[in-house]
Write a protein that holds these residues in place. Structure first.
Motif, mmCIF file in Angstrom:
data_model
loop_
_atom_site.group_PDB
_atom_site.id
_atom_site.type_symbol
_atom_site.label_atom_id
_atom_site.label_comp_id
_atom_site.label_asym_id
_atom_site.label_seq_id
_atom_site.Cartn_x
_atom_site.Cartn_y
_atom_site.Cartn_z
ATOM 1 N N VAL A 2 20.154 67.602 38.045
ATOM 2 C CA VAL A 2 21.585 67.752 37.767
ATOM 3 C C VAL A 2 22.193 66.376 37.472
ATOM 4 C CG1 VAL A 2 23.825 68.389 38.762
ATOM 5 C CG2 VAL A 2 21.836 69.835 39.171
ATOM 6 N N GLY A 3 23.053 66.297 36.440
ATOM 7 C CA GLY A 3 23.699 65.027 36.111
ATOM 8 C C GLY A 3 24.853 64.760 37.068
ATOM 9 N N HIS A 53 21.351 69.166 45.261
ATOM 10 C CA HIS A 53 20.095 69.675 45.795
ATOM 11 C C HIS A 53 19.019 69.761 44.723
ATOM 12 C CE1 HIS A 53 23.184 71.304 48.646
ATOM 13 N NE2 HIS A 53 22.353 70.731 49.475
ATOM 14 N N CYS A 54 19.440 69.883 43.474
ATOM 15 C CA CYS A 54 18.456 70.007 42.399
ATOM 16 C C CYS A 54 18.260 68.640 41.743
ATOM 17 C CB CYS A 54 18.949 71.013 41.370
ATOM 18 S SG CYS A 54 17.924 71.088 39.920
ATOM 19 N N LEU A 66 32.545 65.473 39.229
ATOM 20 C CA LEU A 66 33.901 65.846 38.807
ATOM 21 C C LEU A 66 34.347 67.166 39.432
ATOM 22 C CD1 LEU A 66 33.844 64.815 35.039
ATOM 23 C CD2 LEU A 66 35.274 63.823 36.833
ATOM 24 N N PRO A 76 35.603 70.453 34.650
ATOM 25 C CA PRO A 76 35.800 70.357 33.195
ATOM 26 C C PRO A 76 37.271 70.274 32.791
ATOM 27 C CG PRO A 76 35.063 72.550 33.833
ATOM 28 C CD PRO A 76 34.981 71.709 35.067
ATOM 29 N N PHE A 86 39.091 67.842 33.770
ATOM 30 C CA PHE A 86 39.457 66.423 33.842
ATOM 31 C C PHE A 86 39.905 65.940 32.457
ATOM 32 C CE2 PHE A 86 38.398 61.863 33.688
ATOM 33 C CZ PHE A 86 39.238 61.437 34.695
ATOM 34 N N GLY A 103 23.933 68.283 31.288
ATOM 35 C CA GLY A 103 23.648 69.549 30.609
ATOM 36 C C GLY A 103 23.379 70.719 31.542
ATOM 37 N N HIS A 104 23.758 70.606 32.832
ATOM 38 C CA HIS A 104 23.398 71.646 33.792
ATOM 39 C C HIS A 104 24.482 72.680 34.059
ATOM 40 C CE1 HIS A 104 19.700 69.608 34.300
ATOM 41 N NE2 HIS A 104 19.345 70.285 35.369
ATOM 42 N N TRP A 134 29.461 74.536 29.495
ATOM 43 C CA TRP A 134 30.841 74.160 29.187
ATOM 44 C C TRP A 134 30.929 73.140 28.054
ATOM 45 C CZ3 TRP A 134 31.543 73.020 35.061
ATOM 46 C CH2 TRP A 134 31.816 74.218 35.740
ATOM 47 N N SER A 135 29.854 72.387 27.854
ATOM 48 C CA SER A 135 29.912 71.315 26.850
ATOM 49 C C SER A 135 29.923 71.856 25.422
ATOM 50 C CB SER A 135 28.710 70.381 27.023
ATOM 51 O OG SER A 135 27.498 71.112 26.938
HETATM 52 C C1 LIG Z 1 19.323 73.942 38.599
HETATM 53 C C2 LIG Z 1 20.713 73.607 39.043
HETATM 54 C C3 LIG Z 1 20.942 73.217 40.346
HETATM 55 C C4 LIG Z 1 22.229 72.904 40.773
HETATM 56 N N1 LIG Z 1 22.411 72.463 42.053
HETATM 57 C C5 LIG Z 1 23.644 72.057 42.452
HETATM 58 C C6 LIG Z 1 23.853 71.498 43.739
HETATM 59 O O1 LIG Z 1 22.950 71.356 44.542
HETATM 60 N N2 LIG Z 1 25.111 71.129 44.091
HETATM 61 C C7 LIG Z 1 26.153 71.237 43.219
HETATM 62 O O2 LIG Z 1 27.265 70.853 43.578
HETATM 63 N N3 LIG Z 1 25.994 71.756 41.996
HETATM 64 C C8 LIG Z 1 24.756 72.166 41.593
HETATM 65 N N4 LIG Z 1 24.586 72.688 40.335
HETATM 66 C C9 LIG Z 1 25.758 72.855 39.469
HETATM 67 C C10 LIG Z 1 25.990 71.571 38.690
HETATM 68 O O3 LIG Z 1 26.400 70.555 39.562
HETATM 69 C C11 LIG Z 1 27.082 71.774 37.660
HETATM 70 O O4 LIG Z 1 26.644 72.699 36.711
HETATM 71 C C12 LIG Z 1 27.478 70.466 36.984
HETATM 72 O O5 LIG Z 1 28.581 70.689 36.142
HETATM 73 C C13 LIG Z 1 26.355 69.896 36.214
HETATM 74 O O6 LIG Z 1 26.660 68.610 35.777
HETATM 75 P P1 LIG Z 1 25.981 68.057 34.454
HETATM 76 O O7 LIG Z 1 26.575 66.770 34.132
HETATM 77 O O8 LIG Z 1 24.497 68.156 34.586
HETATM 78 O O9 LIG Z 1 26.417 69.198 33.454
HETATM 79 P P2 LIG Z 1 27.153 69.203 31.975
HETATM 80 O O10 LIG Z 1 26.840 70.554 31.498
HETATM 81 O O11 LIG Z 1 26.644 68.044 31.212
HETATM 82 O O12 LIG Z 1 28.628 68.980 32.334
HETATM 83 C C14 LIG Z 1 29.440 70.039 32.731
HETATM 84 C C15 LIG Z 1 30.866 69.774 32.305
HETATM 85 O O13 LIG Z 1 31.448 68.823 33.191
HETATM 86 C C16 LIG Z 1 32.333 67.990 32.444
HETATM 87 N N5 LIG Z 1 31.775 66.638 32.412
HETATM 88 C C17 LIG Z 1 30.501 66.277 32.660
HETATM 89 N N6 LIG Z 1 30.383 64.955 32.574
HETATM 90 C C18 LIG Z 1 31.586 64.472 32.242
HETATM 91 C C19 LIG Z 1 32.089 63.177 32.012
HETATM 92 N N7 LIG Z 1 31.295 62.106 32.101
HETATM 93 N N8 LIG Z 1 33.398 63.022 31.699
HETATM 94 C C20 LIG Z 1 34.224 64.098 31.613
HETATM 95 N N9 LIG Z 1 33.785 65.359 31.813
HETATM 96 C C21 LIG Z 1 32.475 65.546 32.132
HETATM 97 C C22 LIG Z 1 32.402 68.549 31.035
HETATM 98 O O14 LIG Z 1 33.441 69.512 30.958
HETATM 99 C C23 LIG Z 1 31.045 69.202 30.916
HETATM 100 O O15 LIG Z 1 30.990 70.181 29.904
HETATM 101 C C24 LIG Z 1 23.311 73.016 39.874
HETATM 102 C C25 LIG Z 1 23.078 73.412 38.546
HETATM 103 C C26 LIG Z 1 21.786 73.698 38.128
HETATM 104 C C27 LIG Z 1 21.542 74.102 36.714
#
Ligand SMILES: Cc1cc2nc3c(=O)[nH]c(=O)nc-3n(C[C@H](O)[C@H](O)[C@H](O)COP(=O)(O)OP(=O)(O)OC[C@H]3O[C@@H](n4cnc5c(N)ncnc54)[C@H](O)[C@@H]3O)c2cc1C
Length: 463
Positions: free
Chosen positions: A132-133, A128-129, A139, A189, A191, A69-70, A75-76
């Motif tokens: 982050v998922g 770094h955070c 991806l 996104p 993928f 959700g980060h 994008w989700s």
């Molecule tokens: C506080 C903060 C700190 C951050 N620090 C860093 C950092 O240090 N380094 C860095 O590289 N980035 C960093 N980011 C950016 C972050 O890595 C991206 O926003 C990333 O997309 C977050 O992944 P998520 O799964 O949490 O997000 P989501 O919002 O859950 O996923 C983003 C999108 O990725 C795609 N996706 C996610 N999971 C899947 C899946 N399993 N299968 C297919 N598609 C998928 C989808 O399109 C989805 O909408 C940071 C973001 C925040 C908010």
């Protein structure tokens, strides 16, 4: 039997109780989007993803995905789609024989994966955070600890388990479904599938991790930028130098020195090495700054990913609104310094910050979708709480970053973008064309929602 009956997780249709929480409750950015999925499925397990895709096919919905959700731009959250929320997929398993860890996509890189591996004497270049998922992070590339030496985190993906756009659950690696394996390392996104599990090569944990942190007046920033541009290309890749213009009060200050108030410049370098002595020696390269003697404070010594995460979390608070943009640049310090100072002098909220991240020298990347990087990474995070300030901070961050992109910019890192406001190149054009072919082959109906953009034709066009 209807596909809805096969679903075992919680399915919430638009208009039903709990919909709003399911729609945006797990979106990190408090600036929630004005987009409304037809339904949200909080999956029970990986097989439920298959059921979810079948349901979307039956109802004629697109599919969007959330792991941690980060995504800054959320994008989700997509209009009229079935949002597959993978929050439950967080199991981690480690194979001692291969050093491969497999983890669900909602696993939090620094908060869950890093401690799991530390206990086993292993490491992975997580974000770094803390929260982050790994799903979205990996991806799109993954810029994590020790990134200059270890490379993009996605380079350590050995396989992914994927549910395809037609509901097939398969493994993709270098030998089977290698098109999906290629795309999983950089498409973000775009993928064309849903990853239910990542298999990741881990590394022996570094014996020593150190930091070296200097605080300077913003008036000294220009000199520091010029000097860092000179030393960066020869700086050992195990040293990661980041300059951050920050307004947080918690900075190194010598005894008797008061915080000058407003924005200051932090030079924060971390280093992973084989011993404390080696780490100290590598960081000594940063002791040649021309404005030494004018710094407000300096602290160096051992640190850990867990300690660093605490500082990152303080800088990126939950419950705040974020307007974010970034640029890779090969501009000289002469060109870049005034543009950075335009941004840095304008920071005006407690948490807003902006970074210069030294990445050079760039290297030949492996054959994977990820393909755009530059000598320096610039990213700005305007952080505030009042909805009325959305327009101000969004236009400011994107206009200021566009100025950097225009003069020496080479593109963006997907992780810090919002293509509803400003687009730029994120893949090499040949890689983008190959990805488009893979997407057309794997998802001909365009079921997976893909890139969120204001201008589909302008996707991957260099600003
Ligand atoms: C506080 C903060 C700190 C951050 N620090 C860093 C950092 O240090 N380094 C860095 O590289 N980035 C960093 N980011 C950016 C972050 O890595 C991206 O926003 C990333 O997309 C977050 O992944 P998520 O799964 O949490 O997000 P989501 O919002 O859950 O996923 C983003 C999108 O990725 C795609 N996706 C996610 N999971 C899947 C899946 N399993 N299968 C297919 N598609 C998928 C989808 O399109 C989805 O909408 C940071 C973001 C925040 C908010």
């Amino acid at each position: 039997m209807s596909a809805a009956a096969e679903v075992r997780g919680r399915l919430t249709l638009r208009g039903e109780p709990g919909y709003e929480q399911a729609r945006v409750g797990r979106v990190f950015n408090a600036r929630k989007p004005d987009r409304y999925p037809a339904a949200v499925l909080e999956v029970a397990d990986a097989e439920d993803v298959v059921a979810g895709v079948r349901l979307a096919i039956e109802r004629g919905w697109a599919v969007s995905v959330r792991s941690g959700g980060h995504s800054w731009a959320a994008w989700s959250v997509r209009d009229e789609a079935l949002l597959l929320d993978l929050g439950a997929l967080r199991a981690i398993e480690y194979d001692d024989a291969t050093g491969v860890v497999s983890a669900g996509p909602a696993t939090m890189g620094a908060l869950e994966l890093a401690p799991f591996l530390t206990e086993r004497g292993r490491a992975f270049p997580g974000g770094h955070c803390a929260t982050v998922g790994i799903g979205g992070y990996l991806l799109q590339g993954g810029q994590g600890w020790n990134g200059r030496a270890r490379g993009w985190a996605c380079e350590s993906i050995v396989a992914v388990d994927v549910v395809t756009a037609d509901g097939e659950h398969l493994r993709a690696d270098a030998r089977q479904n290698s098109d999906l394996y290629w795309a999983a390392r950089g498409a973000g996104p775009g993928f064309p599938g849903i990853v239910t599990r990542f298999h990741l090569q881990t590394y022996e944990a570094p014996k020593a991790m150190w930091h070296d942190t200097w605080s300077f007046h913003l008036d000294d920033a220009e000199a520091v930028i010029h000097w860092l541009h000179e030393v960066l290309p020869a700086l050992d890749p195990r040293v990661e130098p980041v300059m951050a213009a920050t307004r947080l009060p918690d900075i190194p200050l010598y005894e008797g020195v008061e915080h000058p108030g407003g924005t200051v410049l932090l030079l924060h370098a971390t280093c992973m090495a084989d011993s404390d002595d080696e780490a100290e020696a590598l960081l000594a390269a940063l002791g040649t700054c021309p404005v030494l003697g004018r710094e407000l404070g300096h602290v160096t010594g051992p640190t850990t990913v867990a300690e660093e995460s605490v500082a990152q979390t303080a800088q990126n608070p939950e419950g705040h609104r974020y307007a974010v943009d970034c640029a890779w640049t090969n501009a000289s310090a002469d060109v870049l310094a005034p543009l950075l100072l335009d941004i840095w002098r304008e920071l005006d909220t407690d948490h807003s910050f902006s970074i210069w991240y030294g990445w050079a020298p760039t290297r030949q990347l492996p054959d994977m979708a990820f393909s755009v990087e530059g000598n320096v990474y610039v990213a700005t995070y305007l952080i505030y709480t009042d909805e009325q300030d959305d327009a101000l901070y969004r236009s400011r961050v994107h206009e200021r970053t566009a100025a950097i992109a225009r003069d020496g910019g080479v593109g963006v890192y997907l992780g810090d973008t919002d293509f509803t406001a400003r687009q730029d190149r994120f893949l090499d054009p040949e890689h983008y064309a190959r990805l488009e072919q893979i997407r057309a082959h794997r998802d001909p109906a365009g079921r997976i929602a893909g890139y969120l953009t204001a201008d589909r034709d302008g996707l991957n066009v260099h600003a």
